[in-house]
Design an enzyme around this catalytic site. Structure first.
Site, PDB file in Angstrom:
ATOM      1  N   TYR A 111       0.748  -1.275  -0.136  1.00  0.00           N
ATOM      2  CA  TYR A 111       0.024   0.165   0.425  1.00  0.00           C
ATOM      3  C   TYR A 111       1.026   1.371  -0.146  1.00  0.00           C
ATOM      4  O   TYR A 111       1.087   1.561   0.673  1.00  0.00           O
ATOM      5  CB  TYR A 111      -0.913  -0.010   1.174  1.00  0.00           C
ATOM      6  CG  TYR A 111      -2.132  -1.216   1.469  1.00  0.00           C
ATOM      7  CD1 TYR A 111      -2.232  -2.476   0.113  1.00  0.00           C
ATOM      8  CD2 TYR A 111      -2.193  -1.199   2.959  1.00  0.00           C
ATOM      9  CE1 TYR A 111      -2.474  -3.229   0.744  1.00  0.00           C
ATOM     10  CE2 TYR A 111      -3.319  -2.523   2.840  1.00  0.00           C
ATOM     11  CZ  TYR A 111      -3.750  -3.681   1.272  1.00  0.00           C
ATOM     12  OH  TYR A 111      -4.569  -4.277   1.714  1.00  0.00           O
TER      13      TYR A 111
ATOM     14  N   HIS B  67      -0.411 -11.790   1.470  1.00  0.00           N
ATOM     15  CA  HIS B  67      -1.203 -10.922   0.695  1.00  0.00           C
ATOM     16  C   HIS B  67      -1.696 -11.427  -0.417  1.00  0.00           C
ATOM     17  O   HIS B  67      -3.135 -11.907  -0.290  1.00  0.00           O
ATOM     18  CB  HIS B  67      -0.720 -10.286   0.063  1.00  0.00           C
ATOM     19  CG  HIS B  67      -1.500  -9.182   0.455  1.00  0.00           C
ATOM     20  ND1 HIS B  67      -1.148  -7.108  -0.030  1.00  0.00           N
ATOM     21  CD2 HIS B  67      -2.424  -8.898  -0.264  1.00  0.00           C
ATOM     22  CE1 HIS B  67      -2.149  -6.691   0.155  1.00  0.00           C
ATOM     23  NE2 HIS B  67      -3.521  -7.275   0.069  1.00  0.00           N
TER      24      HIS B  67
ATOM     25  N   PRO C  26     -15.855  -4.839   3.354  1.00  0.00           N
ATOM     26  CA  PRO C  26     -17.641  -5.177   3.737  1.00  0.00           C
ATOM     27  C   PRO C  26     -18.547  -4.211   3.056  1.00  0.00           C
ATOM     28  O   PRO C  26     -19.455  -4.655   3.447  1.00  0.00           O
ATOM     29  CB  PRO C  26     -17.312  -5.505   5.380  1.00  0.00           C
ATOM     30  CG  PRO C  26     -16.078  -3.605   5.603  1.00  0.00           C
ATOM     31  CD  PRO C  26     -15.465  -4.110   4.756  1.00  0.00           C
ATOM     32  N   LEU C  27     -18.099  -2.923   3.450  1.00  0.00           N
ATOM     33  CA  LEU C  27     -18.956  -1.956   2.207  1.00  0.00           C
ATOM     34  C   LEU C  27     -19.082  -2.212   0.611  1.00  0.00           C
ATOM     35  O   LEU C  27     -19.710  -1.395   0.387  1.00  0.00           O
ATOM     36  CB  LEU C  27     -18.865  -0.541   2.888  1.00  0.00           C
ATOM     37  CG  LEU C  27     -18.938  -0.539   4.434  1.00  0.00           C
ATOM     38  CD1 LEU C  27     -18.158   0.961   4.846  1.00  0.00           C
ATOM     39  CD2 LEU C  27     -20.563  -0.612   4.584  1.00  0.00           C
ATOM     40  N   GLY C  28     -18.499  -3.053  -0.322  1.00  0.00           N
ATOM     41  CA  GLY C  28     -18.353  -3.005  -0.909  1.00  0.00           C
ATOM     42  C   GLY C  28     -17.172  -1.867  -1.669  1.00  0.00           C
ATOM     43  O   GLY C  28     -17.738  -1.607  -2.724  1.00  0.00           O
TER      44      GLY C  28
ATOM     45  N   PHE D  82     -19.437   1.078  -2.392  1.00  0.00           N
ATOM     46  CA  PHE D  82     -20.554   1.011  -2.810  1.00  0.00           C
ATOM     47  C   PHE D  82     -21.791   0.714  -2.585  1.00  0.00           C
ATOM     48  O   PHE D  82     -22.706   1.624  -2.406  1.00  0.00           O
ATOM     49  CB  PHE D  82     -20.014   0.464  -4.339  1.00  0.00           C
ATOM     50  CG  PHE D  82     -21.579   0.578  -5.194  1.00  0.00           C
ATOM     51  CD1 PHE D  82     -22.020   1.058  -5.993  1.00  0.00           C
ATOM     52  CD2 PHE D  82     -22.966  -0.966  -5.174  1.00  0.00           C
ATOM     53  CE1 PHE D  82     -22.799   1.279  -6.718  1.00  0.00           C
ATOM     54  CE2 PHE D  82     -24.149  -0.721  -6.139  1.00  0.00           C
ATOM     55  CZ  PHE D  82     -23.909  -0.365  -6.846  1.00  0.00           C
TER      56      PHE D  82
END
Length: 328
Positions: free
Chosen positions: A54, A123, A203-205, A208
C-alpha cells in the site's frame, strides 16, 4: 467495543483498514489519516490493517507514525507478497519464497518502526512456491520473535489446510460483503473446522453499499475502483444501484444508513468474523464503528438478504487476471 477471537488472538469486533490512506482511493492527507487512526483507537478499535504494497511502503510508515506512542493499545497486522517498486509502481508479481519472506518482514519492521508484528499475512498465494515453504518461513519469524501470529489472504480451502498443517493459521483475510459472498460454501466451513478467524475486507463493497457512488463520475482522480471491471463498469453500477436502493429502504426503517446496515450484516456472520472497513476520515470512521453495536434479528437478516440476492449482483469483483489470484 466488544472483542472477538481470531484463533487465539483477541481483537476488537471491528478493525480499521488503512490502505486508502496512502493509495488507491484518491489523494490522502497524512495528518487527517493519523487523526482518524487515533480516533479509532480511542473508540476501542484495536486491529489496524496495512500491507507493504500500500503506497509501496508509505502506508506502513504512516501507521508506524500513528501508533508510535500507542503500540500497546493496538493489534498490528500487515501483509507481504505483492512485489512493487517505487521506480516502477506497477505490480511486478507475487513472491512467497523463503528468502523473500525474511526480506519482507525485516523491511516492514523497519518502516513501521516496531519490534514485532502481531498478525502477519501472505497477501496472495504464490503459484510458483509450495505453501509449505512460505508458511515454513513465516513460522521461523514467529520463532525469532518478529511475528506473533500468521495469516493468509484470499487463500482457497486446500491451501488453507496445507498451510495450517505447517503452522497454525490464525486468520484468513478475504473479501466478504453482501455483494461478495463466494467464500461461504467452501472456505468459511474450512476456516471454522480449523479454528481460523476471518477478517473481512471491503465489507462495504468498496464503498458502493453506502450509496455514495452512483456512476464512474463519482470516483475522484486516482481512484482504482474505476479499473475494477466489470463490477464497477458504468453499466453494472447502474444495475447494482437497485441493491443500494433496497438497502436504503431497509435502513430508513431502522434509522441507520445503508452502509451501517451492510456492515452490521457482516458483523453478524459470526463471532469469528472481524470486518475491517477502510476510511481516512473521522466522520466515516465513527459511522462505521456505530454499526458494531447495531443488533439484527433473524428477521432483519432475512430481509437484508432478500433485498440483496446473490443473483442480483452484476459483474465479478475483479478483472479476469485478478480473479486468478484469489481463493487459490
Amino acid at each position: 467495543m466488544e472483542s472477538r477471537k481470531l484463533g487465539d488472538l483477541e481483537v476488537s469486533a471491528q478493525g480499521l483498514g488503512c490502505m486508502g490512506m496512502s493509495e488507491f482511493y484518491g489523494q490522502g492527507d497524512d495528518e487527517e489519516s493519523i487523526a482518524t487512526i487515533h480516533r479509532a483507537i480511542d473508540l476501542g478499535v484495536t486491529l489496524l490493517d496495512t500491507a507493504d504494497m500500500y503506497g509501496i511502503g508509505a502506508n506502513e510508515e504512516l501507521v508506524g507514525k500513528a501508533i508510535a506512542d500507542r503500540r500497546d493499545r493496538i493489534v498490528l497486522a500487515t501483509k507481504f507478497g505483492f512485489v512493487r517498486d517505487k521506480n516502477d509502481p506497477g505490480l511486478r508479481g507475487i513472491r512467497g519464497d523463503a528468502a523473500y519472506v525474511h526480506q519482507a518482514v525485516n523491511s516492514s519492521l523497519q518502516r513501521i518502526n516496531v519490534d514485532n508484528i502481531d498478525l502477519y499475512y501472505q497477501h496472495r498465494v504464490d503459484p510458483n512456491v509450495p505453501i509449505e515453504e512460505t508458511v515454513g518461513a513465516m513460522a521461523e519469524l514467529v520463532q525469532a520473535g518478529k511475528v506473533r501470529y500468521l495469516g493468509l489472504s484470499e487463500a482457497g480451502p486446500e491451501t488453507i489446510r496445507r498451510a495450517h498443517a505447517v503452522h497454525p493459521i490464525t486468520a484468513l483475510q478475504t473479501e466478504w460483503s453482501l455483494w461478495s459472498r463466494d467464500i461461504e460454501d467452501e472456505i468459511v466451513p474450512v476456516c471454522r473446522e480449523l479454528g481460523i478467524g476471518i477478517v473481512a475486507y471491503s465489507p462495504l463493497g468498496r464503498g458502493f453499499l453506502t450509496g455514495r457512488f452512483t456512476s464512474t463520475d463519482s470516483f475522484g482522480e486516482g481512484d482504482f475502483r474505476a479499473a475494477l471491471q466489470p463490477r464497477f463498469s458504468e453499466e453494472n453500477l447502474a444495475k447494482n444501484q437497485a441493491i443500494v436502493d433496497a438497502l436504503k429502504a431497509l435502513a430508513a426503517e431502522r434509522g441507520v444508513t445503508p452502509g451501517q446496515l451492510a456492515l452490521a450484516w457482516v458483523q453478524h456472520r459470526g463471532q469469528d468474523v472481524v470486518p475491517i472497513p477502510g476510511t481516512k476520515r473521522i466522520k466515516y470512521l465513527e459511522e462505521n464503528v456505530a454499526a458494531a453495536d447495531l443488533k439484527l434479528t433473524a428477521d432483519d437478516i432475512a430481509a437484508i438478504e432478500a433485498a440483496v440476492p446473490l443473483d442480483a449482483v452484476a459483474g465479478a469483483r475483479y478483472p479476469e487476471a485478478g480473479l486468478r489470484s484469489v481463493n487459490r
